[in-house]
Write a protein that holds these residues in place. Structure first.
Motif, mmCIF file in Angstrom:
data_model
loop_
_atom_site.group_PDB
_atom_site.id
_atom_site.type_symbol
_atom_site.label_atom_id
_atom_site.label_comp_id
_atom_site.label_asym_id
_atom_site.label_seq_id
_atom_site.Cartn_x
_atom_site.Cartn_y
_atom_site.Cartn_z
ATOM 1 N N ALA A 24 0.846 -1.195 0.000
ATOM 2 C CA ALA A 24 0.000 0.000 0.000
ATOM 3 C C ALA A 24 0.877 1.238 0.000
ATOM 4 O O ALA A 24 1.926 1.257 0.642
ATOM 5 N N GLU A 64 -2.198 3.251 -5.551
ATOM 6 C CA GLU A 64 -2.343 3.414 -4.111
ATOM 7 C C GLU A 64 -2.028 2.093 -3.406
ATOM 8 O O GLU A 64 -1.523 2.077 -2.292
ATOM 9 N N ARG A 65 -2.351 1.008 -4.095
ATOM 10 C CA ARG A 65 -2.165 -0.321 -3.517
ATOM 11 C C ARG A 65 -1.945 -1.297 -4.662
ATOM 12 O O ARG A 65 -2.679 -1.280 -5.647
ATOM 13 N N GLU A 67 -1.136 -5.507 -5.529
ATOM 14 C CA GLU A 67 -1.241 -6.831 -4.926
ATOM 15 C C GLU A 67 -0.860 -7.894 -5.945
ATOM 16 O O GLU A 67 -1.245 -7.819 -7.110
#
Length: 79
Positions: A24, A64-65, A67
């Motif tokens: 993040a 922003e993030r 994964e």
């Protein structure tokens, strides 16, 4: 995955893995990192390959993030 990962892409995936598969706010404030543009391009490429999912800052292209996906784990040999 049809094309091999370059060194920067491998490092970025490994960095996300080091943070439990989710990173993040990975870049601090825009403008602080002279390599930010290159990193953003690598993130876009990894997302296009299906190795990462990216949540972006509302109203911006800035991640922003990020994964790892299952395919991203596989690319790192973590199947």
């Amino acid at each position: 995955m049809s094309e091999p990962l370059n060194e920067q892409q491998q490092e970025l995936l490994a960095r996300v893995l080091q943070h439990g598969g989710v990173l993040a706010a990975p870049f601090g404030h825009v403008g602080e990192d002279s390599l930010l543009e290159e990193v953003l391009e690598e993130i876009d490429a990894l997302e296009a390959m299906g190795l990462l999912t990216v949540d972006r800052v509302r109203g911006s292209d800035e991640p922003e993030r990020i994964e790892l996906t299952e395919t991203g784990y596989d690319a790192l040999g973590m199947a």
